[in-house]
Design a protein around this motif. Sequence first.
Motif, PDB file in Angstrom:
ATOM      1  N   PHE A 102     -33.618 -14.922  -6.118  1.00 31.08           N
ATOM      2  CA  PHE A 102     -32.279 -14.401  -5.880  1.00 31.08           C
ATOM      3  C   PHE A 102     -31.974 -14.382  -4.379  1.00 31.08           C
ATOM      4  O   PHE A 102     -30.874 -14.755  -3.947  1.00 31.08           O
ATOM      5  CB  PHE A 102     -32.175 -12.984  -6.467  1.00 31.08           C
ATOM      6  N   ALA A 103     -32.952 -13.951  -3.582  1.00 32.43           N
ATOM      7  CA  ALA A 103     -32.751 -13.890  -2.133  1.00 32.43           C
ATOM      8  C   ALA A 103     -32.506 -15.282  -1.547  1.00 32.43           C
ATOM      9  O   ALA A 103     -31.645 -15.468  -0.679  1.00 32.43           O
ATOM     10  CB  ALA A 103     -33.963 -13.247  -1.467  1.00 32.43           C
ATOM     11  N   VAL A 104     -33.250 -16.287  -2.036  1.00 36.34           N
ATOM     12  CA  VAL A 104     -33.091 -17.654  -1.529  1.00 36.34           C
ATOM     13  C   VAL A 104     -31.711 -18.202  -1.876  1.00 36.34           C
ATOM     14  O   VAL A 104     -31.011 -18.776  -1.023  1.00 36.34           O
ATOM     15  CB  VAL A 104     -34.194 -18.572  -2.095  1.00 36.34           C
ATOM     16  N   VAL A 105     -31.294 -18.030  -3.137  1.00 39.61           N
ATOM     17  CA  VAL A 105     -30.013 -18.573  -3.591  1.00 39.61           C
ATOM     18  C   VAL A 105     -28.850 -17.886  -2.881  1.00 39.61           C
ATOM     19  O   VAL A 105     -27.944 -18.547  -2.334  1.00 39.61           O
ATOM     20  CB  VAL A 105     -29.870 -18.433  -5.126  1.00 39.61           C
ATOM     21  N   VAL A 106     -28.861 -16.547  -2.852  1.00 40.21           N
ATOM     22  CA  VAL A 106     -27.764 -15.811  -2.221  1.00 40.21           C
ATOM     23  C   VAL A 106     -27.726 -16.085  -0.720  1.00 40.21           C
ATOM     24  O   VAL A 106     -26.650 -16.284  -0.133  1.00 40.21           O
ATOM     25  CB  VAL A 106     -27.891 -14.300  -2.499  1.00 40.21           C
ATOM     26  N   GLY A 107     -28.908 -16.116  -0.082  1.00 44.21           N
ATOM     27  CA  GLY A 107     -28.956 -16.407   1.345  1.00 44.21           C
ATOM     28  C   GLY A 107     -28.380 -17.779   1.668  1.00 44.21           C
ATOM     29  O   GLY A 107     -27.642 -17.941   2.653  1.00 44.21           O
ATOM     30  N   THR A 108     -28.683 -18.779   0.825  1.00 46.52           N
ATOM     31  CA  THR A 108     -28.155 -20.139   1.033  1.00 46.52           C
ATOM     32  C   THR A 108     -26.640 -20.169   0.879  1.00 46.52           C
ATOM     33  O   THR A 108     -25.934 -20.786   1.689  1.00 46.52           O
ATOM     34  CB  THR A 108     -28.797 -21.117   0.031  1.00 46.52           C
ATOM     35  N   LEU A 109     -26.122 -19.500  -0.152  1.00 48.49           N
ATOM     36  CA  LEU A 109     -24.674 -19.468  -0.370  1.00 48.49           C
ATOM     37  C   LEU A 109     -23.949 -18.765   0.778  1.00 48.49           C
ATOM     38  O   LEU A 109     -22.891 -19.216   1.226  1.00 48.49           O
ATOM     39  CB  LEU A 109     -24.362 -18.765  -1.696  1.00 48.49           C
ATOM     40  N   LEU A 110     -24.529 -17.663   1.257  1.00 43.94           N
ATOM     41  CA  LEU A 110     -23.894 -16.930   2.353  1.00 43.94           C
ATOM     42  C   LEU A 110     -23.905 -17.744   3.640  1.00 43.94           C
ATOM     43  O   LEU A 110     -22.954 -17.711   4.423  1.00 43.94           O
ATOM     44  CB  LEU A 110     -24.600 -15.590   2.570  1.00 43.94           C
ATOM     45  N   LEU A 139     -19.060 -12.101  10.881  1.00 43.82           N
ATOM     46  CA  LEU A 139     -20.279 -11.568  11.492  1.00 43.82           C
ATOM     47  C   LEU A 139     -21.069 -10.738  10.476  1.00 43.82           C
ATOM     48  O   LEU A 139     -22.311 -10.823  10.414  1.00 43.82           O
ATOM     49  CB  LEU A 139     -19.908 -10.711  12.693  1.00 43.82           C
ATOM     50  N   LEU A 140     -20.364  -9.955   9.672  1.00 38.38           N
ATOM     51  CA  LEU A 140     -21.027  -9.176   8.621  1.00 38.38           C
ATOM     52  C   LEU A 140     -21.692 -10.104   7.607  1.00 38.38           C
ATOM     53  O   LEU A 140     -22.789  -9.819   7.111  1.00 38.38           O
ATOM     54  CB  LEU A 140     -20.013  -8.262   7.936  1.00 38.38           C
ATOM     55  N   LEU A 141     -21.032 -11.216   7.322  1.00 39.89           N
ATOM     56  CA  LEU A 141     -21.588 -12.217   6.411  1.00 39.89           C
ATOM     57  C   LEU A 141     -22.905 -12.760   6.959  1.00 39.89           C
ATOM     58  O   LEU A 141     -23.872 -12.963   6.215  1.00 39.89           O
ATOM     59  CB  LEU A 141     -20.581 -13.355   6.226  1.00 39.89           C
ATOM     60  N   VAL A 142     -22.949 -12.971   8.276  1.00 37.99           N
ATOM     61  CA  VAL A 142     -24.174 -13.458   8.912  1.00 37.99           C
ATOM     62  C   VAL A 142     -25.299 -12.430   8.779  1.00 37.99           C
ATOM     63  O   VAL A 142     -26.457 -12.785   8.482  1.00 37.99           O
ATOM     64  CB  VAL A 142     -23.911 -13.777  10.403  1.00 37.99           C
ATOM     65  N   VAL A 143     -24.973 -11.151   8.976  1.00 41.55           N
ATOM     66  CA  VAL A 143     -25.985 -10.092   8.886  1.00 41.55           C
ATOM     67  C   VAL A 143     -26.563 -10.015   7.475  1.00 41.55           C
ATOM     68  O   VAL A 143     -27.793  -9.952   7.286  1.00 41.55           O
ATOM     69  CB  VAL A 143     -25.378  -8.738   9.291  1.00 41.55           C
ATOM     70  N   GLN A 185     -20.651 -18.790   5.843  1.00 44.04           N
ATOM     71  CA  GLN A 185     -20.485 -18.497   7.268  1.00 44.04           C
ATOM     72  C   GLN A 185     -20.220 -19.778   8.049  1.00 44.04           C
ATOM     73  O   GLN A 185     -19.407 -19.789   8.981  1.00 44.04           O
ATOM     74  CB  GLN A 185     -21.719 -17.775   7.805  1.00 44.04           C
ATOM     75  N   SER A 186     -20.879 -20.883   7.652  1.00 47.66           N
ATOM     76  CA  SER A 186     -20.646 -22.162   8.331  1.00 47.66           C
ATOM     77  C   SER A 186     -19.207 -22.619   8.146  1.00 47.66           C
ATOM     78  O   SER A 186     -18.556 -23.089   9.089  1.00 47.66           O
ATOM     79  CB  SER A 186     -21.614 -23.231   7.806  1.00 47.66           C
ATOM     80  N   MET A 187     -18.687 -22.489   6.928  1.00 47.39           N
ATOM     81  CA  MET A 187     -17.318 -22.909   6.647  1.00 47.39           C
ATOM     82  C   MET A 187     -16.309 -22.050   7.402  1.00 47.39           C
ATOM     83  O   MET A 187     -15.300 -22.555   7.899  1.00 47.39           O
ATOM     84  CB  MET A 187     -17.050 -22.850   5.140  1.00 47.39           C
ATOM     85  N   ARG A 188     -16.590 -20.764   7.505  1.00 42.59           N
ATOM     86  CA  ARG A 188     -15.658 -19.882   8.210  1.00 42.59           C
ATOM     87  C   ARG A 188     -15.626 -20.185   9.712  1.00 42.59           C
ATOM     88  O   ARG A 188     -14.561 -20.201  10.321  1.00 42.59           O
ATOM     89  CB  ARG A 188     -16.039 -18.418   7.975  1.00 42.59           C
ATOM     90  N   VAL A 239     -25.676 -19.750  17.614  1.00 44.09           N
ATOM     91  CA  VAL A 239     -26.321 -18.726  18.430  1.00 44.09           C
ATOM     92  C   VAL A 239     -26.206 -17.350  17.779  1.00 44.09           C
ATOM     93  O   VAL A 239     -27.192 -16.588  17.713  1.00 44.09           O
ATOM     94  CB  VAL A 239     -25.713 -18.717  19.850  1.00 44.09           C
ATOM     95  N   LEU A 240     -25.020 -17.010  17.278  1.00 39.73           N
ATOM     96  CA  LEU A 240     -24.854 -15.708  16.626  1.00 39.73           C
ATOM     97  C   LEU A 240     -25.797 -15.554  15.433  1.00 39.73           C
ATOM     98  O   LEU A 240     -26.501 -14.553  15.295  1.00 39.73           O
ATOM     99  CB  LEU A 240     -23.404 -15.539  16.165  1.00 39.73           C
ATOM    100  N   SER A 241     -25.794 -16.561  14.553  1.00 42.14           N
ATOM    101  CA  SER A 241     -26.636 -16.484  13.357  1.00 42.14           C
ATOM    102  C   SER A 241     -28.105 -16.445  13.730  1.00 42.14           C
ATOM    103  O   SER A 241     -28.895 -15.700  13.126  1.00 42.14           O
ATOM    104  CB  SER A 241     -26.342 -17.652  12.413  1.00 42.14           C
TER     105      SER A 241
END
Length: 591
Positions: free
Chosen positions: A76-84, A32-36, A88-91, A149-151
């Motif tokens: 940086f925001a686009v790349v990091v946001g995509t990786l995160l 959940l923190l990863l999603v935030v 979250q999807s894998m988790r 829904v959470l994300s």
Amino acid sequence: MRPENAKAQDNGSLRLLMSYVFADKVRFFKTLLLVVVATVFDVMGPMLSKVFIDDFIVPGHYPLWPIVGVISLFAFAVVVGTLLKYQQSMRFLDMALNAVLDIRKRVFEHVLSLPMSFFDYARTGQLVSRITNDTESIKDIYVQFLSNVLSNVILLIGILVAMAILDLQLMLIALFLLPTVMALIYVYQQFSVKVVSESRQLRSDINATVSESISGMSVIQATNQQQVKLAQFDDINSRYYSTRLKAVTVGSLLLRPAINFLSILVLASIVWFFGMKVVQGVAEIGVLYAYLNYLGRFTEPLVEITQRFSLYQQAIVAGNRVYELLQEPSGATSQGQGGAIVHGQLSISKLQFAYQANKPVLDNVNVEIEAGGFYAIVGHTGSGKSTLLSLLLNFYQPQSGQILIDGQPLQSYSHDALRQGIGLIPQEPFILASSIFENIDMGRELTQQAVERAAKQAHLHEVIMAMPQGYKTELGEGGLRLSTGQRQQLIIARALAGSPKILLLDEATANVDSETEQVVQRALSHLHRQVTMIVVAHRLSTIRNADCILVMDKGHLIEQGNHEQLMRLEHGRYRAMYELQQQAQKVAQAE
């Protein structure tokens, strides 16, 4: 189903589903923190675009390092946001697969523990559908619903916060979408719940029909019932198509099209409001760009959330079906202090049993069976022979009376003690699609010597050793590499491998030829006085040497004694049955 029962079942299925969400709370809240954090990086893009437009493009001022800093931060925001988001999807996917793995195991383990009375009415195809299809649908509540829904909810909160920072009044216009979408979701649920439940049931019916048709294909073709079965399948399949079409139609009307229409109204309102600000001379172009960007992102999560509610509805219905199966009471597995069965002496007194009320199958049966004795049960179809064996195996519970083994009540023995002390040889042999060794061992981790000893007792050892791979020979589905008689000998070896004290045979020689019958009889004669044998027999010639023959008629024990004693009864039932079979045999030999 009454509304309160349906509501209780829904609550039960939700508890079942959500118990896996919070099974590992630390892992869930980390995700959940990863999603935030991913959402923070995601909403940074339009904010940086607003800064770039209002601070650099509109005034026509292009300082090198500030521009490089804004662009670098944007990338940086686009790349990091995509990786995160990927993380979250894998988790969530890992959580879902683990949940399905455990639920499926729980359901199958529970099915294995259900009493035999449950399987008297259950359809195999429907059970398979619940264990496979329904548990697989439950996965969607994690991957497609919970994760999405959470994300998206967190993304909506992030977008609203960013909008409020840019312009509070414009944010309030966009906020108008939320209560409207909630109303649409409520209306959709009211229309879809019945349709989705019906479609899940029809899918189970399709599986059940296909399973029954394939397993009984020889009978269907022999009685020319192909068209009847096809018509039955076509009717169920057509109804399934209709219910699925209804569900898709309701979703198509109430979900994306409705949200898109509302978003257009909100967009028009924002453009009008911004135009008023332009007239007043207080508007910024960067703010409008950022708002339009956020609005596009704002409506898409709403659409995603509403569309995922159809999957949520299906997952809840599937969860109801799985939860309902898990609520079926398990079979009686008493854990008394009876210990292991030592001798195999049986005492049956005043036994009363009925599958349905007021229709007794066994009525006041009283029998004393000595340890090591050879007892036979005979009678016409429906007399209660096989039912008596089922009660001895603790498959069913009698309405009254009791069964004692070595002086102890049957229920006082543990499940493992009963299964180890009582062996069953059914009329229809059940063969695994595996090796001969595994078919005899049946997961009991027996030694090679124990398996070979059982095969020798069943007079099957020489046949096995003549095969290319001996005990490692794969039998194929249904034991196709063995003859009918050899399959029966294999089942006898399986029963004897556990060294039981009581051996139950349910018409074990009914489907074998005369030569194989003699082999089976020879194997059983060697066990006389070593094991208590109770044999349900159709061919009366096979039980002439029994210590005692029990004659059943419509649930009553009407005669008992050895062959000679029963043949001396002038109008006895056993004597009439025996003489009739002897006459039929003579006619068959003459022909």
